[in-house]
Design an enzyme around this catalytic site. Structure first.
Site, PDB file in Angstrom:
ATOM      1  N   ASP A  83      17.699  26.940  22.490  1.00  0.00           N
ATOM      2  CA  ASP A  83      19.151  26.735  22.406  1.00  0.00           C
ATOM      3  C   ASP A  83      19.467  25.279  22.779  1.00  0.00           C
ATOM      4  O   ASP A  83      19.069  24.803  23.849  1.00  0.00           O
ATOM      5  CB  ASP A  83      19.820  27.710  23.394  1.00  0.00           C
ATOM      6  CG  ASP A  83      21.324  27.778  23.228  1.00  0.00           C
ATOM      7  OD1 ASP A  83      21.812  27.543  22.116  1.00  0.00           O
ATOM      8  OD2 ASP A  83      22.010  28.094  24.231  1.00  0.00           O
ATOM      9  N   HIS A 184      31.838  26.372  25.037  1.00  0.00           N
ATOM     10  CA  HIS A 184      30.929  27.065  25.954  1.00  0.00           C
ATOM     11  C   HIS A 184      31.648  27.413  27.255  1.00  0.00           C
ATOM     12  O   HIS A 184      32.595  26.735  27.641  1.00  0.00           O
ATOM     13  CB  HIS A 184      29.716  26.179  26.260  1.00  0.00           C
ATOM     14  CG  HIS A 184      28.820  25.988  25.076  1.00  0.00           C
ATOM     15  ND1 HIS A 184      28.609  24.768  24.485  1.00  0.00           N
ATOM     16  CD2 HIS A 184      28.108  26.881  24.348  1.00  0.00           C
ATOM     17  CE1 HIS A 184      27.781  24.910  23.461  1.00  0.00           C
ATOM     18  NE2 HIS A 184      27.470  26.186  23.347  1.00  0.00           N
TER      19      HIS A 184
HETATM   20  P1  13P Z   1      29.153  31.267  25.649  1.00  0.00           P
HETATM   21  O1  13P Z   1      29.335  30.318  26.788  1.00  0.00           O
HETATM   22  O2  13P Z   1      30.452  31.599  24.999  1.00  0.00           O
HETATM   23  O3  13P Z   1      28.423  32.501  26.052  1.00  0.00           O
HETATM   24  O4  13P Z   1      28.286  30.532  24.522  1.00  0.00           O
HETATM   25  C1  13P Z   1      26.892  30.472  24.626  1.00  0.00           C
HETATM   26  C2  13P Z   1      26.291  29.570  23.633  1.00  0.00           C
HETATM   27  O5  13P Z   1      26.903  29.124  22.678  1.00  0.00           O
HETATM   28  C3  13P Z   1      24.894  29.209  23.839  1.00  0.00           C
HETATM   29  O6  13P Z   1      24.439  28.280  22.897  1.00  0.00           O
HETATM   30  O1  G3H Z   2      25.035  26.601  25.359  1.00  0.00           O
HETATM   31  C1  G3H Z   2      24.979  26.757  26.554  1.00  0.00           C
HETATM   32  C2  G3H Z   2      24.317  27.922  27.146  1.00  0.00           C
HETATM   33  O2  G3H Z   2      25.275  28.724  27.784  1.00  0.00           O
HETATM   34  C3  G3H Z   2      23.201  27.527  28.060  1.00  0.00           C
HETATM   35  O3  G3H Z   2      23.672  27.035  29.252  1.00  0.00           O
HETATM   36  O4  G3H Z   2      22.245  25.010  29.700  1.00  0.00           O
HETATM   37  O5  G3H Z   2      23.452  26.199  31.565  1.00  0.00           O
HETATM   38  O6  G3H Z   2      21.479  27.254  30.444  1.00  0.00           O
HETATM   39  P1  G3H Z   2      22.647  26.319  30.303  1.00  0.00           P
HETATM   40 ZN    ZN Z   3      25.854  26.828  22.322  1.00  0.00          ZN
END
Ligand code: 13P
Ligand code: G3H
Ligand code: ZN
Length: 316
Positions: A83, A184
């Site tokens: 991600d 996010h």
């Molecule tokens: P949320 O913060 O809405 O759960 O989104 C997560 C996300 O897009 C991770 O890439």
């Molecule tokens: O896109 C964001 C996700 O919620 C991941 O968040 O980088 O704090 O793990 P993080």
């Molecule tokens: Zn994201």
């Protein structure tokens, strides 16, 4: 079966009007809660790991947990996805670590630079049988390791549908995250939620058959928000994407819906509740267990919202 890419999942989701849930994992309990729900509903699954998750848990532990999930669920297609990889080097490392899908998020760069970096990742990933998600436009919200635009700037950083074809053709990416008004975290809107469905539709029209991705798609469920606020937390203004909007997007070209905040809030709510109701509790199993159960129940519900319950077999 081994980990899979998103190729078959996205084809089935696109053709049949549903989306695959992409859930962020950071530890064993979160992963187990998700897997238990997926196994019960027979749904395809994307487990996604952020840079922050890699730093927190270490890849070895996360991979071992996911390997058990895969081995115990041979009839469920499971993809392990990076991600928001922010550089070629991070994406390369994840391809080398056995991820079956990576996201290169070079959306903070100028259009041409975004294409160039994405193309570099695509060339490496494809040579290793790994698929690539890219991002055009910029999401809102600033988290520990994922930098987006400020809330006031979200509307001016939506995906430009006119750039979509050139971006996809030149970069060679396999799916595209569109900025459509989400952000996010737990504070997505100050008043009524607004999503740019017209942007999703225009991009979809330009890229027939091409899978789109919706980030920032947690709904900030009332149940968990209320529990958090009742038991000593302070999230009164938290607001997410309404679930009917998620279902609507899932019926469009959106094939992957990213959810992290709702997992975090489910876990936090249950732990707060146990601590408040049983101040003497000090056995982690007695609060992490209920947190895991809450995640399972939440994901069971999400899979119906996404429309992917019972779809595992057609994604194999
Ligand atoms: P949320 O913060 O809405 O759960 O989104 C997560 C996300 O897009 C991770 O890439
Ligand atoms: O896109 C964001 C996700 O919620 C991941 O968040 O980088 O704090 O793990 P993080
Ligand atoms: Zn994201």
């Amino acid at each position: 079966m081994a980990l899979v890419t998103t190729e078959k999942m996205f084809k089935a989701a696109y053709n049949n009007g549903y989306a695959i849930g992409a859930f962020n994992v950071n530890n064993m309990e979160i992963t187990q809660g998700i897997i238990e729900a997926i196994a019960e509903k027979k749904a395809p699954l994307i487990l996604q790991i952020s840079r922050g998750a890699r730093q927190y848990a270490s890849m070895g532990y996360l991979r071992a947990i996911i390997d058990v999930a895969v081995a115990e669920n041979p009839d469920i297609p499971i993809c392990m996805h990076l991600d928001h990889g922010d550089t070629f080097e991070v994406c390369k490392q994840c391809v080398d670590d056995g991820f079956t899908s990576v996201m290169i998020d070079a959306s903070r760069h100028r259009f041409e630079e975004n294409i160039k970096i994405t193309k570099q990742v695509v060339e490496y990933a494809h040579a290793h049988g790994v698929v690539v998600e890219a991002e055009l436009g910029q999401l809102g919200g600033i988290e520990e390791d994922v930098v987006g635009v400020s809330h006031d700037d979200i509307a001016s950083h939506l995906t430009d549908p006119n750039q979509a074809i050139e971006f996809v053709e030149k970069s060679g990416c396999d799916s595209l995250a569109v900025a459509c008004g989400t952000s996010h975290g737990a504070y997505k809107f100050k008043s009524a939620p607004t999503l740019a469905f017209d942007v999703i539709q225009k991009v979809a029209d330009k890229l027939a058959g091409f899978p789109l991705v919706m980030h920032g798609s947690s709904s900030v469920l009332k149940e968990f928000k209320d529990l958090i606020n009742k038991y000593g937390g302070k999230m009164p203004d938290a607001m997410g994407v309404p679930e009917d909007a998620i279902t609507k997007a899932s019926k469009m070209a959106v094939c992957k819906v990213n959810i992290d905040t709702d997992l975090r809030m489910a876990m936090t709510a249950k732990i707060r509740q146990v601590f408040a109701e049983k101040p003497g509790e000090f056995d982690p199993r007695k609060y992490l267990g209920p947190a895991r159960d809450a995640i399972k129940a939440m994901v069971l519900h999400k899979l119906d919202i996404l429309g992917c319950s019972g779809k595992a077999a057609e994604c194999l």
